[in-house]
Design a protein around this motif. Sequence first.
Motif, PDB file in Angstrom:
ATOM      1  N   GLY A  90      32.328  38.215  38.376  1.00 35.24           N
ATOM      2  CA  GLY A  90      33.008  38.062  37.098  1.00 35.24           C
ATOM      3  C   GLY A  90      34.247  37.200  37.221  1.00 35.24           C
ATOM      4  O   GLY A  90      34.599  36.721  38.307  1.00 35.24           O
ATOM      5  N   ALA A  91      34.935  37.026  36.120  1.00 30.54           N
ATOM      6  CA  ALA A  91      36.135  36.191  36.120  1.00 30.54           C
ATOM      7  C   ALA A  91      37.230  36.806  36.983  1.00 30.54           C
ATOM      8  O   ALA A  91      37.961  36.093  37.680  1.00 30.54           O
ATOM      9  CB  ALA A  91      36.622  35.995  34.696  1.00 30.54           C
ATOM     10  N   LYS A  92      37.366  38.135  36.954  1.00 31.14           N
ATOM     11  CA  LYS A  92      38.396  38.819  37.737  1.00 31.14           C
ATOM     12  C   LYS A  92      37.835  39.719  38.818  1.00 31.14           C
ATOM     13  O   LYS A  92      38.456  39.926  39.854  1.00 31.14           O
ATOM     14  CB  LYS A  92      39.305  39.632  36.816  1.00 31.14           C
ATOM     15  N   LEU A 124      29.989  49.189  49.854  1.00 30.32           N
ATOM     16  CA  LEU A 124      30.474  48.638  48.594  1.00 30.32           C
ATOM     17  C   LEU A 124      31.754  47.865  48.850  1.00 30.32           C
ATOM     18  O   LEU A 124      32.703  48.389  49.433  1.00 30.32           O
ATOM     19  CB  LEU A 124      30.741  49.760  47.583  1.00 30.32           C
ATOM     20  N   ASN A 125      31.789  46.605  48.422  1.00 30.96           N
ATOM     21  CA  ASN A 125      32.977  45.761  48.519  1.00 30.96           C
ATOM     22  C   ASN A 125      33.422  45.345  47.128  1.00 30.96           C
ATOM     23  O   ASN A 125      32.602  44.886  46.325  1.00 30.96           O
ATOM     24  CB  ASN A 125      32.686  44.496  49.341  1.00 30.96           C
ATOM     25  N   LEU A 126      34.719  45.503  46.843  1.00 32.16           N
ATOM     26  CA  LEU A 126      35.284  45.150  45.542  1.00 32.16           C
ATOM     27  C   LEU A 126      36.502  44.259  45.733  1.00 32.16           C
ATOM     28  O   LEU A 126      37.331  44.500  46.618  1.00 32.16           O
ATOM     29  CB  LEU A 126      35.712  46.407  44.769  1.00 32.16           C
ATOM     30  N   ASN A 127      36.624  43.241  44.904  1.00 30.39           N
ATOM     31  CA  ASN A 127      37.799  42.381  44.868  1.00 30.39           C
ATOM     32  C   ASN A 127      38.194  42.172  43.415  1.00 30.39           C
ATOM     33  O   ASN A 127      37.359  41.755  42.597  1.00 30.39           O
ATOM     34  CB  ASN A 127      37.520  41.026  45.535  1.00 30.39           C
ATOM     35  N   TYR A 128      39.455  42.474  43.105  1.00 31.37           N
ATOM     36  CA  TYR A 128      39.930  42.342  41.723  1.00 31.37           C
ATOM     37  C   TYR A 128      41.159  41.444  41.686  1.00 31.37           C
ATOM     38  O   TYR A 128      42.145  41.686  42.405  1.00 31.37           O
ATOM     39  CB  TYR A 128      40.275  43.716  41.135  1.00 31.37           C
ATOM     40  N   SER A 134      47.839  37.272  43.294  1.00 30.96           N
ATOM     41  CA  SER A 134      47.651  38.592  43.893  1.00 30.96           C
ATOM     42  C   SER A 134      46.270  39.151  43.559  1.00 30.96           C
ATOM     43  O   SER A 134      45.688  38.828  42.514  1.00 30.96           O
ATOM     44  CB  SER A 134      48.734  39.558  43.418  1.00 30.96           C
ATOM     45  N   LYS A 135      45.777  40.000  44.457  1.00 27.08           N
ATOM     46  CA  LYS A 135      44.493  40.652  44.233  1.00 27.08           C
ATOM     47  C   LYS A 135      44.426  41.952  45.024  1.00 27.08           C
ATOM     48  O   LYS A 135      45.192  42.170  45.980  1.00 27.08           O
ATOM     49  CB  LYS A 135      43.330  39.746  44.631  1.00 27.08           C
ATOM     50  N   LEU A 136      43.515  42.827  44.620  1.00 23.63           N
ATOM     51  CA  LEU A 136      43.232  44.073  45.318  1.00 23.63           C
ATOM     52  C   LEU A 136      41.852  43.993  45.947  1.00 23.63           C
ATOM     53  O   LEU A 136      40.912  43.465  45.339  1.00 23.63           O
ATOM     54  CB  LEU A 136      43.288  45.259  44.363  1.00 23.63           C
TER      55      LEU A 136
END
Length: 414
Positions: A90-92, A124-128, A134-136
Motif C-alpha cells: 500500500g501507499a503507507k 509476518l513482516n509489517l512496515n508502516y 520515519s517508519k515503524l
Amino acid sequence: LGGRDNHTEGLVLSIGVTEKYSSNLELDETDRLSIFYTSIEPGFSYRSAPSGGATNVLALDYGAGFDIYHDDAVDDATNHRVATILTHNGAKLTAEFTGEYLRSTEASRFTESLSENTTASARLNLNYKLSAKSKLSASANFSRAESDAGASNVSDLFGASLSGLYIYTPKLSLGPSLRFANSDSDATGSISSVALGADVRYRPTQKIFLQSTFGVESVDLAQNDSETSPTSTFSAQYSPNPVWSFKGEVRYEAIPINSRSSSTIGRLPGQDPLERLNGPSSDGDQQLNTSLSVNYTPGNDWRINATFNHRTSPSIINLGESIADSSIGLGVSRSFGKSELSLRLSNSTTEFEGLALGTDGTGGDQEFQQIALYYDYPGLFNGFDLNAGISYLENTGSRKYDEIGVSISANYRF
C-alpha cells in the motif's frame, strides 16, 4: 515457492514420478539397506496475480509424495509440503505473511534409522510509513519442528520484534528496537529473552548496505535462573558490480529468532532434520551465529556460490544437549540454454555440548561431507520437466558410514 514461473497467475496442476536408489537408506554404520523406491508426486500451485502486479498477491503451493519402497523391510510413507505467501503493498503499509508445513520420512545422519519429521513455520513482516522521514517495522514468527528420532523430538520457537526508524540523512537511519523470543524444546527446556537496543542502518553508496543492532538482553532459563548480557547483530551487503555480490551476518544473542541456515548439507534431495531445528544453546548463553555467502556470475551461462554457516540448535537425539554446527558449501551451475548442470560440495563439522558449562555432550563429534551432481531440464517439451541427480556422502567421527544416492524424476504441469 517454486516449480513454476512466478510471473504467471492462476492455477497450475502437476503430477510427477521419481525413481530413487540409496545404497544405505538408514545411514547405518553396519547394517546397510540398499534399496530402490518410487515416489508419486501430485501437486498444484496458485497465484492470484503476477508478482508485483497487484496491491494484494496470494501465492500457494502444495505437493505430496507417496514413497513406495521395493522391499518389505521398509514401510511405504506419505509426505506433504504446503507453502504460502501473502503480500500487501500500500501507499503507507507493506506487509508480507509466509507460511510452510513440511512432513517427511527420512534418515538423519545421527540416528541410523528412518524417522517421521514435521516442521511448521509462519512469519509476518509489517512496515508502516509514519512520515517522509520515519517508519515503524514489526515482525513475528513461529516455528515448530518434531522428529521421532532419538529422545529429543520437539522444538518450538517464537519471536517478535518492533523497531522505529528515523531517516537522519539520506544515507543513515536509526532508532530504538525491542525483541522478544521464547524457545521450548525437549533438549533445553523453556528459555525466553527480552532485548532492548538501537537499530542503525547505513548505506554509504548504492553498492553497500550495513545494518546493526546493539543493546542488552535479559534471559530467563528453565532452571528459574536469569542473566543479563550485551547483545548485538551485524549484517552487510556489498555488490561492486553485476558479477560479484557478498552477504554476511553475525548475531550474538541467546535465541536466534531471525537466523536461518542456508547450508547445503543434507541427503539428496533434502536437508537433514537437524537443519530444521532452531533454538538456543543448552545453557542459554549468548551464541555467536554466523552466515556468509559469495555469489559470482561471470556471464549468462555460469553461476558460482559459496557459503559458510555456524549455528547452534537443540540436540535431536539427547536431552539436555545442544549442537554446534559449522558448515561450508560450494555450488557451481552451468546453463546450456534450456537445461542446467549443477555441482554441489558441502562439509559440516558438528560438536555436541552438554548442559553444564564447559562439558562435552554424549553424541560425539562428527564430520559430514557430500558431493552431488544435478541435471535439470525444465520445459523439455510443453509442460514436461526432467531432473536427475547423483550424490555421495560420508560421515566420520563417532559414527562412520557412507551412501550413494541416485534420483531420476519426470514432472508434468497442466
